[in-house]
Design a protein around this motif. Sequence first.
Motif, PDB file in Angstrom:
ATOM      1  N   ALA A 108      22.181 -11.569  94.664  1.00  0.00           N
ATOM      2  CA  ALA A 108      21.136 -11.616  93.641  1.00  0.00           C
ATOM      3  C   ALA A 108      20.413 -12.949  93.707  1.00  0.00           C
ATOM      4  N   GLN A 109      19.100 -12.878  93.687  1.00  0.00           N
ATOM      5  CA  GLN A 109      18.309 -14.100  93.600  1.00  0.00           C
ATOM      6  C   GLN A 109      17.747 -14.178  92.197  1.00  0.00           C
ATOM      7  N   ILE A 110      17.919 -15.329  91.561  1.00  0.00           N
ATOM      8  CA  ILE A 110      17.388 -15.547  90.220  1.00  0.00           C
ATOM      9  C   ILE A 110      16.341 -16.655  90.327  1.00  0.00           C
ATOM     10  N   THR A 111      15.124 -16.355  89.920  1.00  0.00           N
ATOM     11  CA  THR A 111      14.052 -17.345  89.935  1.00  0.00           C
ATOM     12  C   THR A 111      13.690 -17.668  88.496  1.00  0.00           C
ATOM     13  N   LEU A 112      13.820 -18.933  88.137  1.00  0.00           N
ATOM     14  CA  LEU A 112      13.502 -19.375  86.776  1.00  0.00           C
ATOM     15  C   LEU A 112      12.032 -19.713  86.673  1.00  0.00           C
ATOM     16  N   THR A 113      11.419 -19.293  85.594  1.00  0.00           N
ATOM     17  CA  THR A 113      10.006 -19.566  85.349  1.00  0.00           C
ATOM     18  C   THR A 113       9.864 -20.161  83.952  1.00  0.00           C
ATOM     19  N   GLY A 114       8.656 -20.507  83.599  1.00  0.00           N
ATOM     20  CA  GLY A 114       8.410 -21.041  82.253  1.00  0.00           C
ATOM     21  C   GLY A 114       8.235 -22.541  82.285  1.00  0.00           C
ATOM     22  N   ASN A 115       8.982 -23.236  81.419  1.00  0.00           N
ATOM     23  CA  ASN A 115       8.844 -24.684  81.284  1.00  0.00           C
ATOM     24  C   ASN A 115       9.540 -25.470  82.380  1.00  0.00           C
ATOM     25  N   VAL A 116      10.064 -24.806  83.391  1.00  0.00           N
ATOM     26  CA  VAL A 116      10.705 -25.490  84.516  1.00  0.00           C
ATOM     27  C   VAL A 116       9.898 -25.198  85.768  1.00  0.00           C
ATOM     28  N   GLU A 117      10.073 -26.050  86.748  1.00  0.00           N
ATOM     29  CA  GLU A 117       9.431 -25.783  88.026  1.00  0.00           C
ATOM     30  C   GLU A 117      10.094 -24.543  88.606  1.00  0.00           C
ATOM     31  N   PRO A 134      21.704 -23.215  94.960  1.00  0.00           N
ATOM     32  CA  PRO A 134      20.299 -23.381  94.531  1.00  0.00           C
ATOM     33  C   PRO A 134      19.297 -23.151  95.659  1.00  0.00           C
ATOM     34  N   TYR A 135      19.356 -21.990  96.268  1.00  0.00           N
ATOM     35  CA  TYR A 135      18.459 -21.690  97.377  1.00  0.00           C
ATOM     36  C   TYR A 135      17.871 -20.294  97.221  1.00  0.00           C
ATOM     37  N   ASN A 136      16.864 -20.008  98.064  1.00  0.00           N
ATOM     38  CA  ASN A 136      16.268 -18.690  98.152  1.00  0.00           C
ATOM     39  C   ASN A 136      17.158 -17.828  99.039  1.00  0.00           C
ATOM     40  N   TYR A 137      17.485 -16.605  98.625  1.00  0.00           N
ATOM     41  CA  TYR A 137      18.318 -15.710  99.429  1.00  0.00           C
ATOM     42  C   TYR A 137      17.417 -14.615  99.969  1.00  0.00           C
ATOM     43  N   ASN A 138      17.210 -14.597 101.279  1.00  0.00           N
ATOM     44  CA  ASN A 138      16.218 -13.714 101.895  1.00  0.00           C
ATOM     45  C   ASN A 138      16.521 -12.221 101.767  1.00  0.00           C
ATOM     46  N   ASP A 139      17.740 -11.815 101.998  1.00  0.00           N
ATOM     47  CA  ASP A 139      18.076 -10.389 101.973  1.00  0.00           C
ATOM     48  C   ASP A 139      18.849 -10.015 100.710  1.00  0.00           C
ATOM     49  N   SER A 140      18.340 -10.392  99.572  1.00  0.00           N
ATOM     50  CA  SER A 140      19.050 -10.123  98.318  1.00  0.00           C
ATOM     51  C   SER A 140      18.954  -8.644  97.941  1.00  0.00           C
ATOM     52  N   SER A 141      19.976  -8.177  97.218  1.00  0.00           N
ATOM     53  CA  SER A 141      19.992  -6.787  96.738  1.00  0.00           C
ATOM     54  C   SER A 141      18.911  -6.582  95.684  1.00  0.00           C
ATOM     55  N   PHE A 142      18.674  -7.606  94.895  1.00  0.00           N
ATOM     56  CA  PHE A 142      17.621  -7.559  93.886  1.00  0.00           C
ATOM     57  C   PHE A 142      17.217  -8.982  93.523  1.00  0.00           C
ATOM     58  N   VAL A 143      16.056  -9.093  92.905  1.00  0.00           N
ATOM     59  CA  VAL A 143      15.518 -10.378  92.458  1.00  0.00           C
ATOM     60  C   VAL A 143      15.361 -10.301  90.940  1.00  0.00           C
ATOM     61  N   MET A 144      15.791 -11.358  90.283  1.00  0.00           N
ATOM     62  CA  MET A 144      15.642 -11.445  88.838  1.00  0.00           C
ATOM     63  C   MET A 144      14.729 -12.626  88.527  1.00  0.00           C
ATOM     64  N   ASN A 145      13.571 -12.352  87.919  1.00  0.00           N
ATOM     65  CA  ASN A 145      12.677 -13.418  87.471  1.00  0.00           C
ATOM     66  C   ASN A 145      12.925 -13.597  85.978  1.00  0.00           C
ATOM     67  N   ALA A 146      13.285 -14.829  85.601  1.00  0.00           N
ATOM     68  CA  ALA A 146      13.674 -15.058  84.213  1.00  0.00           C
ATOM     69  C   ALA A 146      13.008 -16.293  83.646  1.00  0.00           C
ATOM     70  N   ASP A 147      12.491 -16.147  82.431  1.00  0.00           N
ATOM     71  CA  ASP A 147      11.975 -17.286  81.693  1.00  0.00           C
ATOM     72  C   ASP A 147      13.163 -18.203  81.378  1.00  0.00           C
ATOM     73  N   ALA A 148      13.013 -19.500  81.634  1.00  0.00           N
ATOM     74  CA  ALA A 148      14.127 -20.445  81.478  1.00  0.00           C
ATOM     75  C   ALA A 148      14.663 -20.481  80.047  1.00  0.00           C
ATOM     76  N   GLU A 149      13.782 -20.491  79.062  1.00  0.00           N
ATOM     77  CA  GLU A 149      14.237 -20.532  77.665  1.00  0.00           C
ATOM     78  C   GLU A 149      14.988 -19.250  77.294  1.00  0.00           C
ATOM     79  N   THR A 150      14.512 -18.133  77.768  1.00  0.00           N
ATOM     80  CA  THR A 150      15.173 -16.855  77.485  1.00  0.00           C
ATOM     81  C   THR A 150      16.529 -16.804  78.177  1.00  0.00           C
TER      82      THR A 150
END
Length: 187
Positions: A108-117, A134-150
Amino acid sequence: MATSTTKAADKKVADKTTKAAETKAVVKTEAKAEVKTEAKKEVAPKAAPAKKAEAKKAPAKKATTTAKKAPAKKAEAKKAVEATFDSIFAAINSNAKKAKFTSNFIAAQITLTGNVESQPLYVKVDSKKAEVAPYNYNDSSFVMNADAETMAAVLNGKKTIFDAIAEGKIAIYGDASMAVLFVKAMF
């Protein structure tokens, strides 16, 4: 004789009236006594539990006082997750170590968005053991984009991940079955 018969009849009537009055008085007295007894019965059970409750309150207060102290220690030991990459990364790493995954492999790749880079991190489960980096995983099963505060609120237990997904604050793209297994184990 008529007079004695009348006197006897009058006496019988007077006796019946007296007896009726006495019976009414006795019935009224008994009714009042019954009402008083019923009232006492109604008051007595209410008073008794109050006394028991008062007696039980002292130990209950001690128990709640003890219970309040324990979470305070946990709060000191477990620092609240802040809406920063480092804090969220540490919390996800901690959750991943404690999680019991049912699948042998999840990436699983989790990308934080919002008030963080916008920074990615990944959680890779291999043979039911998790690794977080803390890296990008190229062949992930799924990607989760999440607001940092949430994400911080979810990790702190102030919001469920399902509410965050429903609100659109967390979005998941890719293999839904793997995402469900991951979410159930991690959050």
